[in-house]
Motif scaffolding. Structure first.
Motif, PDB file in Angstrom:
ATOM      1  N   MET A  82       0.839  -1.186   0.000  1.00  0.00           N
ATOM      2  CA  MET A  82       0.000   0.000   0.000  1.00  0.00           C
ATOM      3  C   MET A  82       0.882   1.248   0.000  1.00  0.00           C
ATOM      4  SD  MET A  82      -3.197   0.464   2.600  1.00  0.00           S
ATOM      5  CE  MET A  82      -4.772   0.198   1.889  1.00  0.00           C
ATOM      6  N   GLU A  83       0.489   2.229  -0.739  1.00  0.00           N
ATOM      7  CA  GLU A  83       1.267   3.467  -0.803  1.00  0.00           C
ATOM      8  C   GLU A  83       1.100   4.292   0.471  1.00  0.00           C
ATOM      9  OE1 GLU A  83       0.816   6.045  -4.115  1.00  0.00           O
ATOM     10  OE2 GLU A  83       0.650   4.401  -5.531  1.00  0.00           O
ATOM     11  N   ILE A  84       2.097   5.093   0.755  1.00  0.00           N
ATOM     12  CA  ILE A  84       2.051   5.966   1.932  1.00  0.00           C
ATOM     13  C   ILE A  84       0.910   6.979   1.817  1.00  0.00           C
ATOM     14  CG2 ILE A  84       3.717   7.640   1.065  1.00  0.00           C
ATOM     15  CD1 ILE A  84       3.654   6.465   4.654  1.00  0.00           C
ATOM     16  N   ASN A  85       0.636   7.471   0.595  1.00  0.00           N
ATOM     17  CA  ASN A  85      -0.451   8.437   0.410  1.00  0.00           C
ATOM     18  C   ASN A  85      -1.807   7.818   0.738  1.00  0.00           C
ATOM     19  OD1 ASN A  85       1.242  10.477  -0.371  1.00  0.00           O
ATOM     20  ND2 ASN A  85       1.003  10.089  -2.563  1.00  0.00           N
ATOM     21  N   SER A  86      -1.980   6.574   0.358  1.00  0.00           N
ATOM     22  CA  SER A  86      -3.236   5.873   0.625  1.00  0.00           C
ATOM     23  C   SER A  86      -3.412   5.645   2.129  1.00  0.00           C
ATOM     24  CB  SER A  86      -3.246   4.542  -0.112  1.00  0.00           C
ATOM     25  OG  SER A  86      -4.432   3.843   0.162  1.00  0.00           O
ATOM     26  N   MET A 140      -2.023   7.398   4.588  1.00  0.00           N
ATOM     27  CA  MET A 140      -2.251   8.689   5.245  1.00  0.00           C
ATOM     28  C   MET A 140      -3.661   9.205   4.956  1.00  0.00           C
ATOM     29  SD  MET A 140       1.424  10.583   4.909  1.00  0.00           S
ATOM     30  CE  MET A 140       0.909  11.970   5.870  1.00  0.00           C
ATOM     31  N   SER A 141      -4.157   8.958   3.762  1.00  0.00           N
ATOM     32  CA  SER A 141      -5.499   9.381   3.417  1.00  0.00           C
ATOM     33  C   SER A 141      -6.532   8.656   4.280  1.00  0.00           C
ATOM     34  CB  SER A 141      -5.764   9.108   1.932  1.00  0.00           C
ATOM     35  OG  SER A 141      -7.090   9.446   1.607  1.00  0.00           O
ATOM     36  N   ASN A 142      -6.340   7.357   4.472  1.00  0.00           N
ATOM     37  CA  ASN A 142      -7.253   6.581   5.326  1.00  0.00           C
ATOM     38  C   ASN A 142      -7.190   7.059   6.776  1.00  0.00           C
ATOM     39  OD1 ASN A 142      -8.189   5.014   3.233  1.00  0.00           O
ATOM     40  ND2 ASN A 142      -6.715   3.356   3.570  1.00  0.00           N
ATOM     41  N   GLN A 143      -5.997   7.324   7.259  1.00  0.00           N
ATOM     42  CA  GLN A 143      -5.849   7.804   8.637  1.00  0.00           C
ATOM     43  C   GLN A 143      -6.496   9.166   8.811  1.00  0.00           C
ATOM     44  OE1 GLN A 143      -1.627   7.613   9.409  1.00  0.00           O
ATOM     45  NE2 GLN A 143      -1.753   5.492  10.141  1.00  0.00           N
ATOM     46  N   LEU A 144      -6.350  10.030   7.820  1.00  0.00           N
ATOM     47  CA  LEU A 144      -6.968  11.354   7.889  1.00  0.00           C
ATOM     48  C   LEU A 144      -8.492  11.245   7.903  1.00  0.00           C
ATOM     49  CD1 LEU A 144      -6.695  14.413   7.928  1.00  0.00           C
ATOM     50  CD2 LEU A 144      -6.589  14.360   5.427  1.00  0.00           C
TER      51      LEU A 144
END
Length: 58
Positions: free
Chosen positions: A1-5, A7-11
């Motif tokens: 999984m990408e870091i952007n994905s 971080m987006s889920n965590q946000l």
């Protein structure tokens, strides 16, 4: 999984948690206001001038 994905889920989870916390606090504050209003004595407001001396000159 990408870091952007990730971080987006965590946000998204953080935003949902924050919204729920704000709604919970608002509901608790609303309940407190209702309780405070119910506990207030139900006294009628005094008439603004009835029973006072009024000096009228014609």
């Amino acid at each position: 999984m990408e870091i952007n994905s990730i971080m987006s889920n965590q946000l998204a989870q953080l935003q949902q948690t924050l919204q729920m916390t704000i709604m919970d606090k608002a509901l608790n504050a609303g309940a407190g206001v209702v309780e405070m209003l119910q506990e207030m004595p139900a006294s009628a407001a005094e008439h603004p001038y009835k029973g006072q001396l009024i000096d009228v000159q014609v």
